[in-house]
Motif scaffolding. Structure first.
Motif, PDB file in Angstrom:
ATOM      1  N   LYS A   1     -10.676  -0.307  -5.340  1.00 63.12           N
ATOM      2  CA  LYS A   1      -9.807  -1.408  -5.770  1.00 63.12           C
ATOM      3  C   LYS A   1     -10.593  -2.527  -6.435  1.00 63.12           C
ATOM      4  CE  LYS A   1      -6.471  -0.332  -2.141  1.00 63.12           C
ATOM      5  NZ  LYS A   1      -5.776  -0.814  -0.922  1.00 63.12           N
TER       6      LYS A   1
ATOM      7  N   LYS B   1      -9.203  -7.431   0.094  1.00 64.97           N
ATOM      8  CA  LYS B   1      -8.240  -6.634  -0.690  1.00 64.97           C
ATOM      9  C   LYS B   1      -8.878  -5.763  -1.758  1.00 64.97           C
ATOM     10  CE  LYS B   1      -4.259  -9.680   0.000  1.00 64.97           C
ATOM     11  NZ  LYS B   1      -4.921 -10.917   0.498  1.00 64.97           N
ATOM     12  N   VAL B   2     -10.128  -6.084  -2.149  1.00 66.12           N
ATOM     13  CA  VAL B   2     -10.739  -5.316  -3.231  1.00 66.12           C
ATOM     14  C   VAL B   2     -12.167  -4.904  -2.887  1.00 66.12           C
ATOM     15  CG1 VAL B   2      -9.304  -6.420  -5.007  1.00 66.12           C
ATOM     16  CG2 VAL B   2     -11.572  -7.378  -4.457  1.00 66.12           C
TER      17      VAL B   2
ATOM     18  N   VAL C   1      -8.651 -12.583  -3.020  1.00 62.52           N
ATOM     19  CA  VAL C   1      -9.326 -11.265  -3.090  1.00 62.52           C
ATOM     20  C   VAL C   1      -9.880 -10.791  -1.751  1.00 62.52           C
ATOM     21  CG1 VAL C   1      -9.923 -11.642  -5.510  1.00 62.52           C
ATOM     22  CG2 VAL C   1     -11.599 -12.219  -3.733  1.00 62.52           C
ATOM     23  N   ASP C   2     -10.108 -11.702  -0.824  1.00 62.41           N
ATOM     24  CA  ASP C   2     -10.802 -11.349   0.429  1.00 62.41           C
ATOM     25  C   ASP C   2     -10.093 -10.211   1.173  1.00 62.41           C
ATOM     26  OD1 ASP C   2     -12.171 -13.302   3.213  1.00 62.41           O
ATOM     27  OD2 ASP C   2     -12.846 -11.497   2.160  1.00 62.41           O
TER      28      ASP C   2
ATOM     29  N   GLU D   1      -6.137  -4.140  -8.681  1.00 66.84           N
ATOM     30  CA  GLU D   1      -5.203  -4.697  -7.698  1.00 66.84           C
ATOM     31  C   GLU D   1      -4.590  -6.000  -8.184  1.00 66.84           C
ATOM     32  OE1 GLU D   1      -4.853  -1.792  -5.763  1.00 66.84           O
ATOM     33  OE2 GLU D   1      -4.199  -3.398  -4.415  1.00 66.84           O
TER      34      GLU D   1
END
Ligand SMILES: Nc1nc2c(c(=O)[nH]1)N[C@@H](CN(C=O)c1ccc(C(=O)N[C@@H](CCC(=O)O)C(=O)O)cc1)CN2
Ligand SMILES: NCC(=O)N[C@@H]1O[C@H](COP(=O)([O-])[O-])[C@@H](O)[C@H]1O
Length: 196
Positions: A3, A78-79, A75-76, A33
């Protein structure tokens, strides 16, 4: 799925090259994402919307003191990778630590030439032509606390002609940027990049 968050500030042709390389299967195990811009009206946001990708604008003027913190909140966790694709704000603080060797940037010169503070966009090519270089190109590098100081991942070269305008050189380099960025993303997504 690997991601990716893509950060932009402008037209987004580098972003589009990633979108296209996901769609054509070159970046087969990758997905964007989200797309985050630091300024309203960046055309890259339109590119994202057309491709059904979640977009955010964390305006650099409204978030003068906490821009990087606001991006980290998005972003933390999640990618797997943050890609700076024509992103013109300098990242600072926790995001650099939390995403150590997980943020990459594309710069339109052969670092260490023509890089650092105030070196972005057409200005890079103007300086290269003023200097009289015979070869230029682009660099994909990891992002650290400095500006354009992170470990180099990929570089691609282009010839420079004496009659070149900055715009002509920019256009020639941009073709190589689009190749280099996806090549770097692919290698990282396959776990093939290690840092000495
Ligand atoms: N921590 C880091 N953040 C960023 C890096 C980096 O290497 N480390 N790379 C830049 C991208 N970049 C060069 O590749 C770059 C972008 C912008 C500037 C610059 O001088 N910006 C101006 C503001 C320009 C504007 O907002 O229109 C400034 O900061 O005064 C230099 C290099 C992305 N982030
Ligand atoms: N130092 C950062 C910098 O100069 N980035 C440059 O901005 C342009 C953005 O184009 P794009 O928005 O069409 O991808 C690209 O040429 C990129 O290398």
């Amino acid at each position: 799925m690997f991601k990716i968050a893509v950060l932009i500030s402008g037209g987004g042709t580098n972003l589009q090259s990633i979108i296209d390389n996901i769609e054509n299967g070159y970046l087969e195990n990758c997905a964007i994402e989200m797309i985050i811009s630091d300024r309203e009206g960046a055309y890259g946001l339109e590119r994202g919307k057309k491709s059904g990708i979640k977009t955010y604008c964390v305006d650099r003027k409204k978030h003068k003191g906490n821009l990087s913190e606001e991006i980290l909140k998005i972003v933390d966790g999640k990618v797997d990778l943050i890609v700076l694709a024509g992103y013109l704000s300098i990242l600072k603080g926790d995001i650099i630590k939390k995403f150590k060797n997980k943020i990459i940037n594309i710069h339109p010169s052969l670092i260490p030439a023509f890089c650092g503070n105030d070196m972005y966009g057409i200005k890079v090519h103007e300086r290269a032509l003023e200097y009289g270089v015979k070869v230029s190109g682009c660099t994909v590098h990891f992002v650290d606390e400095g500006t354009d100081t992170g470990s180099i991942i990929i570089q691609k070269t282009v010839p420079v002609y004496v009659e070149d305008t900055p715009e002509e050189l920019q256009k020639r380099v941009l073709v190589q940027e689009h190749k280099a960025l996806s090549e770097a993303i692919k290698l990282i997504s396959q776990g093939k990049i290690s840092i000495k």
